[in-house]
Design an enzyme around this catalytic site. Structure first.
Site, PDB file in Angstrom:
ATOM      1  N   THR A   1       0.738  -3.300  -4.865  1.00 45.36           N
ATOM      2  CA  THR A   1      -0.044  -4.135  -3.937  1.00 45.36           C
ATOM      3  C   THR A   1      -0.380  -5.506  -4.521  1.00 45.36           C
ATOM      4  O   THR A   1      -0.281  -6.520  -3.825  1.00 45.36           O
ATOM      5  CB  THR A   1      -1.370  -3.398  -3.597  1.00 45.36           C
TER       6      THR A   1
ATOM      7  N   GLU B   1       2.759   3.560  12.754  1.00 44.09           N
ATOM      8  CA  GLU B   1       2.912   2.105  12.734  1.00 44.09           C
ATOM      9  C   GLU B   1       4.083   1.656  13.616  1.00 44.09           C
ATOM     10  O   GLU B   1       3.977   0.653  14.326  1.00 44.09           O
ATOM     11  CB  GLU B   1       3.084   1.633  11.285  1.00 44.09           C
TER      12      GLU B   1
ATOM     13  N   PHE C   1     -12.495  -5.838   2.153  1.00 42.13           N
ATOM     14  CA  PHE C   1     -11.430  -6.815   2.387  1.00 42.13           C
ATOM     15  C   PHE C   1     -10.851  -6.767   3.807  1.00 42.13           C
ATOM     16  O   PHE C   1      -9.914  -7.488   4.116  1.00 42.13           O
ATOM     17  CB  PHE C   1     -10.318  -6.661   1.339  1.00 42.13           C
TER      18      PHE C   1
ATOM     19  N   LYS D   1       4.963 -10.468   6.008  1.00 41.57           N
ATOM     20  CA  LYS D   1       3.643 -11.026   6.332  1.00 41.57           C
ATOM     21  C   LYS D   1       3.700 -12.548   6.508  1.00 41.57           C
ATOM     22  O   LYS D   1       4.676 -13.190   6.108  1.00 41.57           O
ATOM     23  CB  LYS D   1       2.655 -10.624   5.229  1.00 41.57           C
TER      24      LYS D   1
ATOM     25  N   TYR E   1      -3.871  -1.591  10.324  1.00 43.34           N
ATOM     26  CA  TYR E   1      -4.663  -1.357   9.114  1.00 43.34           C
ATOM     27  C   TYR E   1      -5.920  -0.526   9.401  1.00 43.34           C
ATOM     28  O   TYR E   1      -6.930  -0.678   8.729  1.00 43.34           O
ATOM     29  CB  TYR E   1      -5.010  -2.700   8.460  1.00 43.34           C
TER      30      TYR E   1
ATOM     31  N   ARG F   1       9.020   1.282  -0.628  1.00 46.46           N
ATOM     32  CA  ARG F   1       7.832   1.065  -1.468  1.00 46.46           C
ATOM     33  C   ARG F   1       8.242   0.588  -2.862  1.00 46.46           C
ATOM     34  O   ARG F   1       7.571  -0.234  -3.469  1.00 46.46           O
ATOM     35  CB  ARG F   1       6.982   2.340  -1.546  1.00 46.46           C
TER      36      ARG F   1
ATOM     37  N   ARG G   1       7.209  -8.259  -3.942  1.00 45.41           N
ATOM     38  CA  ARG G   1       5.866  -8.807  -4.202  1.00 45.41           C
ATOM     39  C   ARG G   1       5.806  -9.530  -5.539  1.00 45.41           C
ATOM     40  O   ARG G   1       5.129 -10.546  -5.678  1.00 45.41           O
ATOM     41  CB  ARG G   1       4.821  -7.695  -4.119  1.00 45.41           C
TER      42      ARG G   1
ATOM     43  N   ASN H   1       0.432 -10.887  -0.046  1.00 42.62           N
ATOM     44  CA  ASN H   1       1.429 -10.203  -0.874  1.00 42.62           C
ATOM     45  C   ASN H   1       2.759  -9.983  -0.162  1.00 42.62           C
ATOM     46  O   ASN H   1       3.491  -9.049  -0.461  1.00 42.62           O
ATOM     47  CB  ASN H   1       0.849  -8.911  -1.446  1.00 42.62           C
TER      48      ASN H   1
ATOM     49  N   HIS I   1       4.627  -5.669   3.947  1.00 41.20           N
ATOM     50  CA  HIS I   1       4.015  -4.345   4.108  1.00 41.20           C
ATOM     51  C   HIS I   1       5.131  -3.328   4.309  1.00 41.20           C
ATOM     52  O   HIS I   1       6.106  -3.629   4.995  1.00 41.20           O
ATOM     53  CB  HIS I   1       3.099  -4.326   5.338  1.00 41.20           C
TER      54      HIS I   1
HETATM   55  P1  ATP Z   1       0.429  -2.568   2.687  1.00 43.63           P
HETATM   56  O1  ATP Z   1      -0.330  -1.489   3.439  1.00 43.63           O
HETATM   57  O2  ATP Z   1       0.195  -3.950   3.238  1.00 43.63           O
HETATM   58  O3  ATP Z   1       1.881  -2.231   2.530  1.00 43.63           O
HETATM   59  P2  ATP Z   1      -0.394  -1.397   0.214  1.00 43.63           P
HETATM   60  O4  ATP Z   1      -0.083  -0.109   0.879  1.00 43.63           O
HETATM   61  O5  ATP Z   1       0.300  -1.718  -1.072  1.00 43.63           O
HETATM   62  O6  ATP Z   1      -0.139  -2.611   1.195  1.00 43.63           O
HETATM   63  P3  ATP Z   1      -3.160  -0.963   0.846  1.00 43.63           P
HETATM   64  O7  ATP Z   1      -4.107  -0.322  -0.064  1.00 43.63           O
HETATM   65  O8  ATP Z   1      -2.640  -0.201   2.028  1.00 43.63           O
HETATM   66  O9  ATP Z   1      -1.944  -1.516  -0.039  1.00 43.63           O
HETATM   67  O10 ATP Z   1      -3.831  -2.322   1.342  1.00 43.63           O
HETATM   68  C1  ATP Z   1      -3.360  -2.977   2.510  1.00 43.63           C
HETATM   69  C2  ATP Z   1      -3.391  -4.465   2.313  1.00 43.63           C
HETATM   70  O11 ATP Z   1      -4.747  -4.881   2.207  1.00 43.63           O
HETATM   71  C3  ATP Z   1      -2.738  -4.944   1.031  1.00 43.63           C
HETATM   72  O12 ATP Z   1      -1.359  -5.163   1.172  1.00 43.63           O
HETATM   73  C4  ATP Z   1      -3.454  -6.244   0.795  1.00 43.63           C
HETATM   74  O13 ATP Z   1      -2.901  -7.291   1.611  1.00 43.63           O
HETATM   75  C5  ATP Z   1      -4.852  -5.933   1.275  1.00 43.63           C
HETATM   76  N1  ATP Z   1      -5.709  -5.486   0.165  1.00 43.63           N
HETATM   77  C6  ATP Z   1      -5.752  -4.255  -0.373  1.00 43.63           C
HETATM   78  N2  ATP Z   1      -6.653  -4.186  -1.362  1.00 43.63           N
HETATM   79  C7  ATP Z   1      -7.205  -5.417  -1.452  1.00 43.63           C
HETATM   80  C8  ATP Z   1      -8.204  -5.997  -2.253  1.00 43.63           C
HETATM   81  N3  ATP Z   1      -8.846  -5.285  -3.179  1.00 43.63           N
HETATM   82  N4  ATP Z   1      -8.499  -7.296  -2.054  1.00 43.63           N
HETATM   83  C9  ATP Z   1      -7.875  -8.022  -1.103  1.00 43.63           C
HETATM   84  N5  ATP Z   1      -6.917  -7.533  -0.296  1.00 43.63           N
HETATM   85  C10 ATP Z   1      -6.592  -6.243  -0.460  1.00 43.63           C
HETATM   86 MG    MG Z   2      -0.822   0.451   2.782  1.00 43.60          MG
END
Ligand code: ATP
Ligand code: MG
Length: 131
Positions: A91, A126, A57, A9, A49, A85, A102, A112, A115
């Protein structure tokens, strides 16, 4: 063999962490078979996303992921999805153990560092956006 999608990112790219992150992925035994640095359009970020569209968010996430260059990659190996993962960690960087990407490089719930796709269906979807 499994293929997954990974994206470094903008927070990590702007701090020059790409090589260190690539090193960790390859040191774990996974292979980066394609990679490309680019700046996401809002349309690409929205597709990536898609499942979060409408959440509180979402706008912040799109603003962040389009704020600078990212590095997208195709990563291959046995159980590549689960292993990536594990390497990236939870996250929220505060909850991510030291030694995970992370845990070491993330700075907030949004910023973070990295991804990684969370299922075979997400990985395929994706990857098709970028490769
Ligand atoms: P990613 O999809 O980026 O690998 P993840 O699968 O761990 O992350 P997701 O739930 O898919 O988490 O959320 C996607 C992204 O959205 C997170 O990586 C983070 O950048 C953002 N995000 C998720 N939850 C929150 C939150 N509560 N507040 C702010 N940003 C959030
Ligand atoms: Mg995710």
């Amino acid at each position: 063999m499994e293929t997954t999608f990974v994206m470094i990112k903008p927070d990590a790219v702007s701090r020059g962490l790409e090589n260190e992150i690539l090193r960790r992925i390859e040191a774990s035994g996974l292979r980066v078979v394609e990679k490309r640095k680019l700046r996401l359009s809002r349309e690409q970020a929205g597709r990536l996303y898609e499942s979060h569209r409408g959440k509180d968010f979402f706008e912040k996430l799109i603003n962040f992921t389009t704020s600078g260059e990212v590095e997208v990659m195709k990563v291959v190996g046995e159980n590549a999805i689960r292993r990536m993962r594990e390497l990236i960690g939870p996250t929220d960087p505060v909850k991510a153990p030291k030694g995970t990407i992370r845990g070491d490089y993330g700075t907030s719930g949004t910023e973070n560092a990295i991804h990684a796709a969370d299922s075979p269906e997400s990985a395929e979807r994706e990857l098709s956006i970028f490769f």
